[in-house]
Design a protein around this motif. Structure first.
Motif, PDB file in Angstrom:
ATOM      1  N   VAL A 201      12.405   8.733 -10.427  1.00 51.01           N
ATOM      2  CA  VAL A 201      13.109   9.634  -9.455  1.00 51.01           C
ATOM      3  C   VAL A 201      12.474  10.897  -9.367  1.00 51.01           C
ATOM      4  N   ILE A 202      12.050  11.296 -10.570  1.00 59.69           N
ATOM      5  CA  ILE A 202      11.280  12.550 -10.658  1.00 59.69           C
ATOM      6  C   ILE A 202       9.999  12.479 -10.169  1.00 59.69           C
TER       7      ILE A 202
ATOM      8  N   GLU B  11       0.821  -1.243   0.005  1.00 59.20           N
ATOM      9  CA  GLU B  11      -0.105  -0.180   0.241  1.00 59.20           C
ATOM     10  C   GLU B  11       0.798   1.386   0.239  1.00 59.20           C
ATOM     11  N   HIS B  12       2.013   1.080   0.027  1.00 58.18           N
ATOM     12  CA  HIS B  12       3.112   2.281  -0.091  1.00 58.18           C
ATOM     13  C   HIS B  12       2.837   3.010  -1.387  1.00 58.18           C
ATOM     14  N   PRO B  13       2.880   4.472  -1.313  1.00 64.68           N
ATOM     15  CA  PRO B  13       2.244   4.943  -2.716  1.00 64.68           C
ATOM     16  C   PRO B  13       3.311   4.589  -3.809  1.00 64.68           C
ATOM     17  N   ALA B  14       4.623   4.554  -3.264  1.00 67.62           N
ATOM     18  CA  ALA B  14       5.663   4.418  -4.320  1.00 67.62           C
ATOM     19  C   ALA B  14       5.524   3.086  -5.273  1.00 67.62           C
ATOM     20  N   VAL B  15       4.771   2.009  -4.815  1.00 62.92           N
ATOM     21  CA  VAL B  15       4.564   0.929  -5.556  1.00 62.92           C
ATOM     22  C   VAL B  15       3.704   1.230  -6.622  1.00 62.92           C
TER      23      VAL B  15
ATOM     24  N   ASP C  13       7.152  14.086  -5.067  1.00 67.43           N
ATOM     25  CA  ASP C  13       5.882  14.239  -4.219  1.00 67.43           C
ATOM     26  C   ASP C  13       5.450  13.303  -3.411  1.00 67.43           C
ATOM     27  N   CYS C  14       6.262  12.220  -3.469  1.00 69.01           N
ATOM     28  CA  CYS C  14       5.791  11.006  -2.627  1.00 69.01           C
ATOM     29  C   CYS C  14       6.751  10.955  -1.359  1.00 69.01           C
TER      30      CYS C  14
END
Length: 451
Positions: A439-440, A351-355, A444-445
């Protein structure tokens, strides 16, 4: 590697030769994205077309041990960071590349580093396939050691090069006698009349082992060599285990002492399959799939054989139960089980937004539809907090590249831990473009989930 980093205008640090880092800036650990790669490689193995440590360039391809796993991606991340710096792309997070030296043999480098130094807020490991790999199976390693010694008939008995490689070669050197020579060649002749099965089948071990045996008379005795098909032990299906081939062949040679043939029979049984069913540890879950189990190294000490197992167990599996089952299987076969390592599974919060962010970004850039996943391979992610693997493998090759690859490496070759390991530099370059955009996108994450 650190010298290369300095040549590209970065600052470097050497953490007692266990780990090095390359980057710039004040090292704000709470706002840092760390990229992790390893510089060590598995042994070269056998059957290379070219010397494994003299890289060869063929069109977009580079061949040599470690080009894919994991030095090519390490160099790729360096260029990605240089690209971001030279284009002066605005970033809200600090970036740093970390390189280790003991990933293939147990990750003692990371154990040392994490005990003595801080870690980034978020870590990404470029040692898998795109998109995000948010989980890794556990790794259990150990050895079955025979309680009984082989007879003096065995002068040498060995197979395999590394715990995480399916062995492509195993051999026995036996004392010479006319009777044994006749029995060996008679057993070999039985297979000559049988059609060979497809070597790419999921279970080529079902073939008559004699089809993959060579016998030669040496000055010191009779040498029996078994040939297999090597693969990474985390992905064993489609391989052929040379240790099993050797033991299954020799156990049927009646000129050998009965006590030897009983030991060989047990070793052949233990090395026969890839899911642990023989030991009662077969298991599968929806999160990570099947447990895999492979015999990878055969050695002898004081004439007592030792057979190493490399087990990649499902995330929800019970490793203590597996260990008990292995002890029981050993005791029933005149052997002792010795546990050597149990590396717990890694699970990064899905559930981490990066995934979701990086998975969707990869699919958008490549025009594919893929989901984040869990794998059997082990990366540095299992030794770091807040870490997951992301790329650089699994990208689609152009038809011309596929045709060239087929001309350069034959089946069973070309992959990580295989002979003729190969890297498509064109795909590596594309992967670094994806990394740059990723990376860009992470600007905002949040790097950590709120506690």
């Amino acid at each position: 590697m650190l010298l290369i980093g300095r040549e590209h205008g970065f600052e470097t640090e050497n953490y007692e030769y266990y780990v090095g880092s390359i980057g710039s800036g004040p090292k704000d650990w709470d706002n840092m994205i760390g990229f992790w790669n390893h510089l060590d490689v598995v042994p070269a193995g056998n059957d290379w077309k070219n010397p494994p440590f003299e890289p060869v360039r063929k069109g977009p391809f580079l061949l040599g041990r470690g080009v894919q796993d994991n030095k090519g991606p390490a160099i790729g991340i360096l260029y990605m960071m240089q690209c971001i710096r030279e284009l002066q792309l605005p970033l809200t997070h600090e970036l740093r590349l970390f390189v280790g030296c003991d990933e293939e043999r147990g990750m003692e480098d990371l154990a040392y580093y994490t005990a003595h130094y801080p870690t980034p807020a978020l870590s990404m490991i470029a040692d898998a396939g795109f998109p995000v790999c948010y989980g890794e199976k556990g790794i259990l390693e150990g050895a079955f050691i025979s309680d009984h010694a082989l007879s003096a008939q065995f002068l040498e008995f060995s197979g395999g090069n590394a715990s995480n490689m399916i062995p492509d070669r195993a051999q026995a050197l036996l004392t010479f006698s006319p009777e044994l020579k006749e029995a060996l060649f008679a057993r070999l002749g039985q297979a000559a009349q049988k059609p060979k099965q497809n070597p790419e089948a999921d279970q080529p071990l079902s073939q008559d082992p004699a089809q993959h045996i060579e016998i030669s008379q040496e000055e010191t005795g009779l040498k029996v060599t078994a040939r297999g098909i090597g693969k990474h032990s985390a992905f064993p299906y489609g391989s052929r285990n040379a240790i099993h081939v050797l033991c299954a062949f020799l156990m049927d040679v009646e000129a050998l002492p009965a006590t030897d043939r009983e030991i060989l029979k047990n070793l052949a049984w233990f090395s026969e399959e890839f899911d642990g069913a023989h030991f009662g540890i077969q298991y599968e879950d929806q999160v990570s799939g099947k447990t895999t189990c492979a015999a990878t190294i055969l050695t002898t000490q004081d004439q007592r054989p030792a057979l190493n197992l490399n087990i990649r167990y499902s995330i929800t599996a019970d490793s203590e139960y597996m260990n008990r089952q292995l002890h029981e299987a050993a005791s029933l076969s005149g052997m002792t089980w010795r546990l050597e390592r149990d590396s717990a599974p890694n699970y990064f919060p899905k559930e981490h937004p990066a995934v979701d962010l990086l998975t969707k970004l990869y699919c958008e850039i490549t025009g594919t539809e893929r989901e984040s996943y869990v794998m059997g391979g082990g990366t540095y992610a299992r030794k770091l907090p807040n870490a997951f693997a992301y790329g650089v493998g699994g990208m689609q090759e152009a038809p011309d590249d596929k045709a060239l690859r087929a001309s350069l490496v034959r089946p069973g070759h070309g992959g990580a831990h295989e002979p003729d390991e190969i890297l498509n530099v064109r795909l590596l370059t594309q992967a670094m473009k994806i990394y740059t955009m990723s990376v860009i996108a992470l600007n905002d994450c949040p790097l950590r989930l709120p506690e």
